[in-house]
Motif scaffolding. Structure first.
Motif, mmCIF file in Angstrom:
data_model
loop_
_atom_site.group_PDB
_atom_site.id
_atom_site.type_symbol
_atom_site.label_atom_id
_atom_site.label_comp_id
_atom_site.label_asym_id
_atom_site.label_seq_id
_atom_site.Cartn_x
_atom_site.Cartn_y
_atom_site.Cartn_z
ATOM 1 N N ILE A 229 9.272 80.970 73.775
ATOM 2 C CA ILE A 229 9.495 79.892 73.175
ATOM 3 C C ILE A 229 10.115 80.185 71.776
ATOM 4 O O ILE A 229 11.202 79.810 71.430
ATOM 5 C CB ILE A 229 8.318 78.733 73.170
ATOM 6 C CG1 ILE A 229 8.020 78.596 74.478
ATOM 7 C CG2 ILE A 229 8.795 77.736 72.465
ATOM 8 C CD1 ILE A 229 6.896 77.606 74.745
ATOM 9 N N GLU A 230 9.384 81.041 71.028
ATOM 10 C CA GLU A 230 10.030 81.226 69.667
ATOM 11 C C GLU A 230 11.011 81.923 69.902
ATOM 12 O O GLU A 230 12.086 81.932 68.855
ATOM 13 C CB GLU A 230 8.876 82.004 68.900
ATOM 14 C CG GLU A 230 7.583 81.319 68.492
ATOM 15 C CD GLU A 230 7.853 80.047 67.491
ATOM 16 O OE1 GLU A 230 8.781 80.418 66.752
ATOM 17 O OE2 GLU A 230 6.972 79.010 67.194
ATOM 18 N N ALA A 231 11.198 82.863 70.521
ATOM 19 C CA ALA A 231 12.633 83.579 70.616
ATOM 20 C C ALA A 231 13.690 82.892 70.908
ATOM 21 O O ALA A 231 14.853 83.067 70.524
ATOM 22 C CB ALA A 231 12.367 84.844 71.872
ATOM 23 N N ALA A 243 10.179 91.374 73.334
ATOM 24 C CA ALA A 243 9.118 92.596 73.751
ATOM 25 C C ALA A 243 7.854 92.223 73.657
ATOM 26 O O ALA A 243 6.897 92.957 74.418
ATOM 27 C CB ALA A 243 9.660 93.554 72.792
ATOM 28 N N ILE A 244 7.258 91.270 72.634
ATOM 29 C CA ILE A 244 6.018 90.782 72.408
ATOM 30 C C ILE A 244 5.456 90.212 73.613
ATOM 31 O O ILE A 244 4.364 90.362 74.121
ATOM 32 C CB ILE A 244 5.468 90.121 71.304
ATOM 33 C CG1 ILE A 244 5.658 91.095 69.913
ATOM 34 C CG2 ILE A 244 4.299 89.215 71.321
ATOM 35 C CD1 ILE A 244 5.564 90.276 68.848
ATOM 36 N N ILE A 299 3.057 87.114 66.508
ATOM 37 C CA ILE A 299 4.341 86.273 66.545
ATOM 38 C C ILE A 299 4.604 85.575 65.207
ATOM 39 O O ILE A 299 5.707 85.745 64.751
ATOM 40 C CB ILE A 299 4.186 85.109 67.644
ATOM 41 C CG1 ILE A 299 3.954 85.754 68.788
ATOM 42 C CG2 ILE A 299 5.438 83.966 67.508
ATOM 43 C CD1 ILE A 299 3.741 84.761 70.068
ATOM 44 N N ASP A 300 3.592 85.264 64.759
ATOM 45 C CA ASP A 300 3.705 84.294 63.263
ATOM 46 C C ASP A 300 4.371 85.465 62.144
ATOM 47 O O ASP A 300 5.027 85.099 60.994
ATOM 48 C CB ASP A 300 2.394 83.970 62.500
ATOM 49 C CG ASP A 300 2.054 82.592 63.349
ATOM 50 O OD1 ASP A 300 3.007 82.251 64.089
ATOM 51 O OD2 ASP A 300 0.889 82.120 63.330
ATOM 52 N N ALA A 363 3.515 98.294 71.763
ATOM 53 C CA ALA A 363 4.018 99.032 72.781
ATOM 54 C C ALA A 363 3.016 100.224 73.415
ATOM 55 O O ALA A 363 2.888 100.515 74.333
ATOM 56 C CB ALA A 363 5.382 99.555 72.436
ATOM 57 N N SER A 364 2.602 101.008 72.205
ATOM 58 C CA SER A 364 1.605 102.058 72.567
ATOM 59 C C SER A 364 0.431 101.348 73.292
ATOM 60 O O SER A 364 -0.093 102.091 74.125
ATOM 61 C CB SER A 364 1.130 102.597 71.003
ATOM 62 O OG SER A 364 2.242 103.022 70.529
#
Length: 387
Positions: A229-231, A243-244, A299-300, A363-364
């Motif tokens: 939604i933020e994207a 990605a997140i 996200i923040d 990602a790791s």
């Protein structure tokens, strides 16, 4: 035709712990719904506290609030496995407890922002006294379990009186009293079960714990959705936010896979093991709920709304993941895994913990958890009773 029970109430006799086909009832599933609300609000408040840089207060308040949520749920669950009658009075008292959970949820905000626990404690006491009524009713037909039911009723009642008295203490004293009262709550089942005993159904209990795990993991999926939604609204960080979202889904799915890999019912084959399993799940449940807050913090950070900076913001999700992985490994996975799994799973949990010190930490984390899942697919659990 047998005569109709008086007032249409079924005698609350102990349930058969070996009853075939025992599963969660629709009332238990309905009961769980109100905890979705409480867990969600607790995770949101933790998210706001971490984003505002109030790390210590946020974690402490979350631990306190989540104890009330978890303990109310757990006590009902273990009572239900022993004495569930599903008659009208049992249902009404369960719904009263559900009402208490909703009121408790409304008190989570003041507990975080003002350290005002009044609504939280009052709602908690309502839930616990409703369960006392159930224990007293069970004592009438409990047979060999009668002594344990009376100890539960007396012990829980005493502790609730102390909770109400604690509200009259000055703020500084209340914090100290809280530690003592939590210890008292935890002690009641130990005393009751060691003095008497109540039967529990291993498959039913572990199914109930699995269902609650799904509830708290669901909060992390909400965090993944919020990233998407933020994207949509922040094109500048579109790639990072998507990605997140994807990596949060992978991590959450991996935790689900790890949790349900071993046969849990063997983990409560004795009182000491059931105690460790039941109490240890506090950390697993709390960590799963906190994971969603950690995702929201990340996200923040990307959208410029967080006072918590990198790499510290990343610890908001790596710590919950590590606690979850190590917790479920210790409680249920370890006895049913070979030497390779027992070496790699805790190692993976520790590697996730230090991921914030590595470029692209989320990602790791996803890669490490995916590797654990691949290993679990390759290696089968050893289905043997634990001692």
């Amino acid at each position: 035709m047998p005569p109709e029970p008086r007032f249409r109430l079924v005698p609350m006799r102990p349930r058969d712990p070996h009853e075939k086909g025992r599963t969660a009832s629709t009332l238990e599933l309905f009961f769980d719904l109100v905890f979705v609300v409480a867990v969600s609000i607790a995770a949101q408040q933790l998210h706001h506290a971490l984003t505002d840089g109030q790390v210590r207060d946020g974690i402490v308040n979350y631990a306190i609030v989540f104890f009330g949520i978890w303990w109310a749920w757990m006590n009902f669950t273990w009572f239900a496995t022993s004495f569930d009658t599903d008659d009208w009075l049992y249902r009404v008292l369960t719904i009263v407890q559900m009402g208490g959970v909703l009121v408790l949820a409304s008190g989570i905000g003041p507990a975080f922002t003002d350290h005002n626990y009044t609504v939280l404690v009052l709602a908690y006491v309502v839930m616990r006294l409703a369960l006392v009524t159930q224990w007293l009713r069970a004592s009438r037909s409990a047979g060999p379990s009668r002594r344990a039911t009376l100890i539960y009723a007396a012990g829980v009642s005493l502790v609730q009186a102390l909770w109400l008295a604690a509200l009259l203490l000055p703020p500084g004293w209340f914090a100290a009293a809280l530690v003592v009262l939590v210890a008292a709550e935890l002690a009641v089942p130990v005393v009751a079960e060691r003095t008497g005993s109540t039967p529990w159904h291993p498959h039913h209990i572990t199914e109930r714990y699995g269902l609650f795990t799904l509830i708290v993991l669901g909060e992390s999926l909400l965090g993944s959705a919020n990233a998407i939604i933020e994207a949509v609204h922040d094109i500048g960080e579109l790639g990072s936010l998507v990605a997140i979202a994807a990596l949060a889904l992978i991590a959450t799915a991996a935790l689900w896979w790890i949790y349900f890999w071993p046969p849990h019912h063997h983990a409560i084959s004795s009182f000491s093991r059931s105690l460790a399993y039941g109490y240890g799940h506090y950390f697993i449940f709390a960590a799963a709920g906190a994971l969603s807050a950690g995702i929201e913090v990340e996200i923040d950070l990307l959208t410029g709304h967080s006072q918590l900076r990198s790499p510290w913001a990343a610890f908001a999700y790596t710590i919950p993941i590590t606690v979850f992985v190590l917790g479920i490994w210790a409680l249920a996975l370890r006895p049913h895994a070979d030497h390779l799994i027992n070496a790699l799973v805790p190692l993976a949990g520790l590697l996730v913990l230090i991921d914030p010190l590595i470029p692209l930490p989320f990602a790791s984390t996803a890669v490490i958890l995916a590797a654990v899942v691949a290993m679990l697919v390759w290696r089968r659990p050893i289905d043997k009773p634990t001692t």
